[in-house]
Design an enzyme around this catalytic site. Structure first.
Site, PDB file in Angstrom:
ATOM      1  N   TYR A 109       0.551  -1.269  -0.210  1.00  0.00           N
ATOM      2  CA  TYR A 109       0.260  -0.276  -0.026  1.00  0.00           C
ATOM      3  C   TYR A 109       1.015   1.327   0.201  1.00  0.00           C
ATOM      4  CZ  TYR A 109      -3.135   3.685   1.479  1.00  0.00           C
ATOM      5  OH  TYR A 109      -4.120   4.844   1.759  1.00  0.00           O
ATOM      6  N   GLU A 197      -3.604   7.546  -3.994  1.00  0.00           N
ATOM      7  CA  GLU A 197      -3.352   6.164  -3.302  1.00  0.00           C
ATOM      8  C   GLU A 197      -3.074   5.167  -4.654  1.00  0.00           C
ATOM      9  OE1 GLU A 197      -6.212   4.678  -0.019  1.00  0.00           O
ATOM     10  OE2 GLU A 197      -6.885   3.745  -1.879  1.00  0.00           O
TER      11      GLU A 197
END
Ligand code: GDP
Ligand code: MN
Length: 389
Positions: A109, A197
């Site tokens: 992530y 993101e």
């Protein structure tokens, strides 16, 4: 402002981040054609909506044939997606992305967002990326690394390398990821993002580093500086009431309570929501009609807050400065006549022309039987909570 995954992939690709190519379609047949044109034996079909949690909701599917691609696209286009991020009502899917599936060895992530406490953007990264990231944040917060960006220079290469190493990359891969993070930070700063993101950032079984999902949001107040970004806006995915509010220059955010509020000034609107909570109610929206609101704007504001079926009462809290109290009172009366307020309506007005406004409201009480006036904000909140219970 939010954009779709396929748009974000495109922008990140141009910013020097490795993103696999993909095709976007809006009907099942085209999904079949895209599958055949691509030719890869395993491909991924993904709903394009302004919400994450698609994987868990069944809106990211791996397919082996053109028929499976058609079926997956049909399912996604004909069913609303309900995920942790959408609320129970779900959202409609209008576009589908198709790409060759990536052979994933590990999911990471990485994101950049604004840290309001520090007053600077930060990188957030984890070796435990993928669909469980919310769980990781809750149960194992130490697995999440944070690194502030320099507010003007962005992420410096040494800091990028530090993050890459902290999430477990070594050798050549660590410098690849460091460079990717630096590019992500440049993109974030240059495009006035509020969020960029990549989840997951993957390492493939062949050792390649790829971004296979992207979520990007821009600071609404800076979009005017980027014509090419403004052109990506897709209103069909934004709450219809919020789109109407934007057109009428109203700052409206729908919430899930039952007491609608109409207030002038963002600070006063926040305070009004707090006081509603304090007396046991819950706000149905944030609405700042602004200092210079017109009669038409105020009427549209009432129409918007009343289109939410959850609304059981309305609190109007106006401090008349630039927008005079009598204008708001008249708009309220006009809107009441036009729409017909069936729910309790509590009005607290203070400031310029308040006397004239009170006379207008008193004279309108026969036409607006649910109307009550209040002497101050506490009184108003108590009355609206009592009337809706
Ligand atoms: P999200 O759930 O909305 O965040 O959608 P993602 O695009 O992140 O996809 C969810 C999950 O599907 C990922 O975490 C992967 O595990 C899986 N996935 C997505 N694309 C691929 C792919 O190309 N190959 C494989 N094997 N899995 C994928
Ligand atoms: Mn994802």
């Amino acid at each position: 402002m939010k954009i779709h995954e396929y748009q974000a992939r495109d922008l990140l690709g141009k910013a020097g981040i490795p993103v696999p190519p993909a095709t976007v379609v809006d009907n099942p047949e085209a999904a079949g054609h895209a599958f055949k044109a691509n030719g890869a034996p395993l491909q991924v079909v993904k709903a394009q909506v302004f919400a994450g949690g698609r994987g868990k909701a069944g809106f990211v599917k791996l397919v082996k044939t053109a028929d499976e691609a058609v079926a997956a696209a049909k399912f996604m286009l004909n069913n609303k997606m309900v995920s942790v991020q959408t609320g129970p009502e779900g959202i409609e899917v209008n576009k589908i992305l198709i790409a060759a599936a990536v052979d994933i060895a590990k999911e990471y992530y990485v994101s950049i967002t604004l840290d309001r406490n520090r007053g600077t953007p930060i990188v957030i990264a984890s070796a435990e990326g993928g669909v469980e990231i919310e769980e990781v944040a809750k149960k194992n917060p130490d697995a999440i690394i944070k690194e502030p960006l320099h507010p003007h220079l962005g992420l410096l290469p040494f800091a990028g390398l530090k993050v890459a190493r902290k999430i477990g990359f070594t050798g050549k891969q660590a410098s690849t990821v460091a460079k990717l993070l630096v590019n992500l930070s440049k993109f974030y700063m240059n495009s006035d993002c509020s969020m960029a993101e990549i989840n997951p950032l993957v390492v493939t079984k062949q050792g390649e580093v790829l971004a296979i999902d992207a979520k990007v949001q821009f600071d609404d107040n800076a979009v005017f500086r980027h014509a090419e970004i403004a052109a990506l806006k897709d209103d069909s995915e934004t709450d219809i009431l919020e789109v109407r509010a934007q057109k009428a220059n109203l700052n409206y955010i729908k919430l899930d309570g039952s007491i609608a509020c109409l207030v002038n000034g963002a600070g006063l609107a926040m305070a009004t929501m707090d006081v509603i909570k304090l007396f046991g109610g819950s706000p149905a929206n944030f609405l700042d009609v602004g200092g210079g609101v017109t009669s038409d704007g105020a009427k549209e504001a009432f129409r918007i807050i009343l289109s939410d079926p959850k609304v059981k009462g309305i609190l109007v809290n106006i401090f008349g400065g630039i927008a005079k109290c009598d204008l708001i009172a008249q708009a309220l009366i006009d809107a009441g006549k036009e729409i017909g307020f069936k729910v309790p309506l509590v009005v607290r007005l203070e400031g310029t022309n308040v006397k004239e406004a009170r006379v207008l409201l008193d004279n309108a009480k026969t036409e607006l039987p649910t109307l009550q006036t209040a002497v101050d904000l506490n009184d108003a909140a108590k009355k609206v909570v009592a009337a809706t219970n």
